[in-house]
Design a protein around this motif. Structure first.
Motif, PDB file in Angstrom:
ATOM      1  N   LEU A 154      12.698  13.071  -3.650  1.00 36.64           N
ATOM      2  CA  LEU A 154      12.176  13.868  -2.902  1.00 36.64           C
ATOM      3  C   LEU A 154      12.446  13.342  -1.525  1.00 36.64           C
ATOM      4  O   LEU A 154      13.376  12.241  -1.452  1.00 36.64           O
ATOM      5  CB  LEU A 154      10.593  13.547  -2.630  1.00 36.64           C
ATOM      6  CG  LEU A 154       9.755  14.121  -3.897  1.00 36.64           C
ATOM      7  CD1 LEU A 154       8.158  13.656  -3.704  1.00 36.64           C
ATOM      8  CD2 LEU A 154       9.779  15.691  -3.875  1.00 36.64           C
ATOM      9  N   HIS A 155      12.231  14.084  -0.429  1.00 36.70           N
ATOM     10  CA  HIS A 155      12.758  13.592   1.008  1.00 36.70           C
ATOM     11  C   HIS A 155      12.211  12.265   1.163  1.00 36.70           C
ATOM     12  O   HIS A 155      10.934  11.949   1.018  1.00 36.70           O
ATOM     13  CB  HIS A 155      12.600  14.607   1.965  1.00 36.70           C
ATOM     14  CG  HIS A 155      13.415  14.304   3.204  1.00 36.70           C
ATOM     15  ND1 HIS A 155      12.919  13.591   4.333  1.00 36.70           N
ATOM     16  CD2 HIS A 155      14.557  14.979   3.594  1.00 36.70           C
ATOM     17  CE1 HIS A 155      13.657  13.398   5.251  1.00 36.70           C
ATOM     18  NE2 HIS A 155      14.655  14.292   5.058  1.00 36.70           N
ATOM     19  N   LEU A 156      12.804  11.294   2.178  1.00 44.26           N
ATOM     20  CA  LEU A 156      12.213  10.071   2.572  1.00 44.26           C
ATOM     21  C   LEU A 156      10.940  10.394   3.229  1.00 44.26           C
ATOM     22  O   LEU A 156      10.054   9.528   3.053  1.00 44.26           O
ATOM     23  CB  LEU A 156      13.338   9.533   3.650  1.00 44.26           C
ATOM     24  CG  LEU A 156      12.687   8.105   3.942  1.00 44.26           C
ATOM     25  CD1 LEU A 156      12.598   7.021   2.977  1.00 44.26           C
ATOM     26  CD2 LEU A 156      13.877   7.393   4.742  1.00 44.26           C
ATOM     27  N   ASP A 157      10.771  11.310   4.147  1.00 49.20           N
ATOM     28  CA  ASP A 157       9.348  11.582   4.825  1.00 49.20           C
ATOM     29  C   ASP A 157       8.179  12.122   3.712  1.00 49.20           C
ATOM     30  O   ASP A 157       7.121  11.442   3.987  1.00 49.20           O
ATOM     31  CB  ASP A 157       9.455  12.678   5.768  1.00 49.20           C
ATOM     32  CG  ASP A 157      10.373  12.371   7.093  1.00 49.20           C
ATOM     33  OD1 ASP A 157      10.755  11.126   7.170  1.00 49.20           O
ATOM     34  OD2 ASP A 157      11.178  13.195   7.499  1.00 49.20           O
ATOM     35  N   ILE A 158       8.692  12.884   2.953  1.00 46.90           N
ATOM     36  CA  ILE A 158       7.592  13.183   1.841  1.00 46.90           C
ATOM     37  C   ILE A 158       7.237  12.094   0.915  1.00 46.90           C
ATOM     38  O   ILE A 158       6.128  11.795   0.536  1.00 46.90           O
ATOM     39  CB  ILE A 158       8.213  14.368   0.993  1.00 46.90           C
ATOM     40  CG1 ILE A 158       8.257  15.693   2.058  1.00 46.90           C
ATOM     41  CG2 ILE A 158       7.209  14.806  -0.067  1.00 46.90           C
ATOM     42  CD1 ILE A 158       8.863  16.687   1.351  1.00 46.90           C
ATOM     43  N   LYS A 159       8.256  11.536   0.697  1.00 42.78           N
ATOM     44  CA  LYS A 159       8.098  10.053  -0.245  1.00 42.78           C
ATOM     45  C   LYS A 159       7.137   9.020   0.338  1.00 42.78           C
ATOM     46  O   LYS A 159       6.280   8.437  -0.231  1.00 42.78           O
ATOM     47  CB  LYS A 159       9.449   9.590  -0.547  1.00 42.78           C
ATOM     48  CG  LYS A 159       9.423   8.524  -1.646  1.00 42.78           C
ATOM     49  CD  LYS A 159      10.731   7.619  -1.756  1.00 42.78           C
ATOM     50  CE  LYS A 159      11.735   8.579  -2.384  1.00 42.78           C
ATOM     51  NZ  LYS A 159      13.089   7.967  -2.565  1.00 42.78           N
ATOM     52  N   ARG A 160       7.275   8.903   1.626  1.00 42.37           N
ATOM     53  CA  ARG A 160       6.676   7.802   2.307  1.00 42.37           C
ATOM     54  C   ARG A 160       5.114   8.339   2.317  1.00 42.37           C
ATOM     55  O   ARG A 160       4.078   7.465   2.158  1.00 42.37           O
ATOM     56  CB  ARG A 160       6.937   7.489   3.638  1.00 42.37           C
ATOM     57  CG  ARG A 160       6.318   6.657   4.445  1.00 42.37           C
ATOM     58  CD  ARG A 160       6.733   6.623   5.820  1.00 42.37           C
ATOM     59  NE  ARG A 160       8.132   6.330   5.996  1.00 42.37           N
ATOM     60  CZ  ARG A 160       9.248   7.067   6.345  1.00 42.37           C
ATOM     61  NH1 ARG A 160       8.861   8.242   6.885  1.00 42.37           N
ATOM     62  NH2 ARG A 160      10.497   6.695   6.542  1.00 42.37           N
ATOM     63  N   GLN A 161       4.969   9.540   2.404  1.00 43.92           N
ATOM     64  CA  GLN A 161       3.371  10.159   2.764  1.00 43.92           C
ATOM     65  C   GLN A 161       2.755  10.137   1.351  1.00 43.92           C
ATOM     66  O   GLN A 161       1.578   9.868   1.333  1.00 43.92           O
ATOM     67  CB  GLN A 161       3.726  11.522   3.134  1.00 43.92           C
ATOM     68  CG  GLN A 161       4.052  11.817   4.761  1.00 43.92           C
ATOM     69  CD  GLN A 161       3.136  11.413   5.585  1.00 43.92           C
ATOM     70  OE1 GLN A 161       1.827  11.264   5.546  1.00 43.92           O
ATOM     71  NE2 GLN A 161       3.800  10.756   6.691  1.00 43.92           N
ATOM     72  N   ILE A 162       3.531  10.394   0.342  1.00 49.19           N
ATOM     73  CA  ILE A 162       2.746  10.220  -1.103  1.00 49.19           C
ATOM     74  C   ILE A 162       2.614   9.075  -1.198  1.00 49.19           C
ATOM     75  O   ILE A 162       1.470   8.560  -1.795  1.00 49.19           O
ATOM     76  CB  ILE A 162       3.908  10.697  -2.079  1.00 49.19           C
ATOM     77  CG1 ILE A 162       4.103  12.275  -1.766  1.00 49.19           C
ATOM     78  CG2 ILE A 162       3.423  10.547  -3.307  1.00 49.19           C
ATOM     79  CD1 ILE A 162       4.835  12.867  -2.808  1.00 49.19           C
ATOM     80  N   LYS A 163       3.341   7.939  -1.207  1.00 55.12           N
ATOM     81  CA  LYS A 163       3.135   6.624  -1.219  1.00 55.12           C
ATOM     82  C   LYS A 163       1.637   6.166  -0.375  1.00 55.12           C
ATOM     83  O   LYS A 163       0.823   5.242  -1.040  1.00 55.12           O
ATOM     84  CB  LYS A 163       4.192   5.573  -1.154  1.00 55.12           C
ATOM     85  CG  LYS A 163       5.425   5.866  -2.047  1.00 55.12           C
ATOM     86  CD  LYS A 163       6.660   4.822  -1.779  1.00 55.12           C
ATOM     87  CE  LYS A 163       7.587   5.079  -2.768  1.00 55.12           C
ATOM     88  NZ  LYS A 163       8.843   4.128  -2.467  1.00 55.12           N
ATOM     89  N   MET A 164       1.763   6.318   0.594  1.00 54.32           N
ATOM     90  CA  MET A 164       0.509   5.913   1.679  1.00 54.32           C
ATOM     91  C   MET A 164      -0.682   6.716   1.145  1.00 54.32           C
ATOM     92  O   MET A 164      -1.662   6.036   1.121  1.00 54.32           O
ATOM     93  CB  MET A 164       0.951   6.261   2.953  1.00 54.32           C
ATOM     94  CG  MET A 164       2.244   5.623   3.771  1.00 54.32           C
ATOM     95  SD  MET A 164       2.471   6.327   5.171  1.00 54.32           S
ATOM     96  CE  MET A 164       0.904   6.050   6.224  1.00 54.32           C
ATOM     97  N   PHE A 165      -0.593   7.860   0.643  1.00 54.45           N
ATOM     98  CA  PHE A 165      -1.831   8.590   0.306  1.00 54.45           C
ATOM     99  C   PHE A 165      -2.244   7.859  -1.098  1.00 54.45           C
ATOM    100  O   PHE A 165      -3.392   7.797  -1.205  1.00 54.45           O
ATOM    101  CB  PHE A 165      -1.418  10.127   0.242  1.00 54.45           C
ATOM    102  CG  PHE A 165      -2.634  10.968   0.067  1.00 54.45           C
ATOM    103  CD1 PHE A 165      -3.981  10.408   0.287  1.00 54.45           C
ATOM    104  CD2 PHE A 165      -2.607  12.325  -0.597  1.00 54.45           C
ATOM    105  CE1 PHE A 165      -4.830  11.346   0.242  1.00 54.45           C
ATOM    106  CE2 PHE A 165      -3.685  12.969  -0.603  1.00 54.45           C
ATOM    107  CZ  PHE A 165      -4.915  12.493  -0.172  1.00 54.45           C
TER     108      PHE A 165
END
Length: 211
Positions: A154-165
Motif C-alpha cells: 500500500l501507499h505510505l499514507d494509507i499504510k500509516r492510517q491503517i497502523k494508527m487505526f
C-alpha cells in the motif's frame, strides 16, 4: 423500575450498536485493495475517509466510556439485586417440598411466582449482556477488515492510517463496558452465573442425601 432501567439501557445500547454498524458499512465502501479508481475513488478521497473513520470510531468509544461512568453504579446495583433474586427464587422452589399437603395450592402459586421472577431476571440480564456483546463484536469487526489488506504494497499514507487505526481499536477495546469497574459486562457472566446457580441447586439435594 426494572422495566424502566432495562428499556433505557437497551435503547441507548441499540443506538450505539447501529452507529458502529454504520461505521463498518462506511468502511466497506472503500475499494477492495485500497487502490484508487479514476472514475470512483482517488488517492486523496481514500486517505480522507481513512482519516475520518478513526475519528468517528473514537467518538463512539467515548460515548461508551460516558455510558459506563453514568450508568455504572446503577448497573452494579441492578446486577447484584437481580442475582440475589435469582438465587432466592431457586432456593424457594427447591425447598417448597417442606410445605404440607394442605397448602398445595399456595405452594404451586409460590413456585409460579418465584419462577416468573427468575425468568424476568434472566431475560433482563441477558438483554443487556446481549446488546453489549453485539457492540463489542462490531468494535472488533473493523480489525478483521484491516487485516485483510496487504500493508506492504500500500501507499505510505494509507499504510500509516491503517497502523494508527489498528492501534486505536486495540486501545479502545480494552475499555469494556463495566458495572462501575467491578466486572466487565460480557457473556462470561452467563457462565459464572450458571455455575453458581447450579451449585446452589445441588446443595439441597446433597443435604437431603446426607440426612
Amino acid at each position: 423500575m426494572d422495566y424502566v432501567v432495562v428499556i433505557s439501557l437497551c435503547f441507548f445500547l441499540q443506538n450505539v450498536y447501529v452507529r458502529f454498524q454504520t461505521l463498518n458499512d462506511l468502511w466497506k465502501c472503500l475499494p477492495a485493495d485500497l487502490v484508487p479508481f479514476s472514475d470512483q475513488w482517488t488517492h486523496i478521497e481514500i486517505v480522507i475517509l481513512m482519516e475520518n473513520t478513526p475519528l468517528l470510531h473514537a467518538e463512539l468509544c467515548d460515548l461508551l466510556k460516558m455510558f459506563t461512568l453514568g450508568y455504572g453504579r446503577m448497573l452494579l446495583s441492578f446486577f447484584i439485586f437481580s442475582f440475589i433474586n435469582m438465587l432466592f427464587s431457586v432456593y424457594i422452589v427447591l425447598n417448597s417440598y417442606e410445605l404440607s399437603g394442605s397448602k398445595a395450592n399456595a405452594n404451586v402459586f409460590k413456585n409460579m411466582l418465584m419462577l416468573s421472577i427468575y425468568a424476568q431476571c434472566v431475560t433482563f440480564l441477558m438483554s443487556i449482556i446481549t446488546f453489549v456483546s453485539f457492540i463489542n463484536k462490531k468494535r472488533l469487526e473493523m480489525i478483521s477488515y484491516l487485516r485483510l489488506y496487504r500493508i506492504s504494497i500500500l501507499h505510505l499514507d494509507i499504510k500509516r492510517q491503517i497502523k494508527m487505526f489498528m492501534n486505536q481499536i486495540s486501545v479502545c477495546y480494552s475499555d469494556q463496558i463495566s458495572a462501575f469497574g467491578f466486572f466487565d459486562i460480557n457473556l462470561n457472566l452467563v457462565t459464572s452465573w450458571n455455575y453458581n446457580i447450579g451449585t446452589n441447586e445441588k446443595s439441597p439435594n446433597d443435604i437431603e442425601t446426607k440426612q
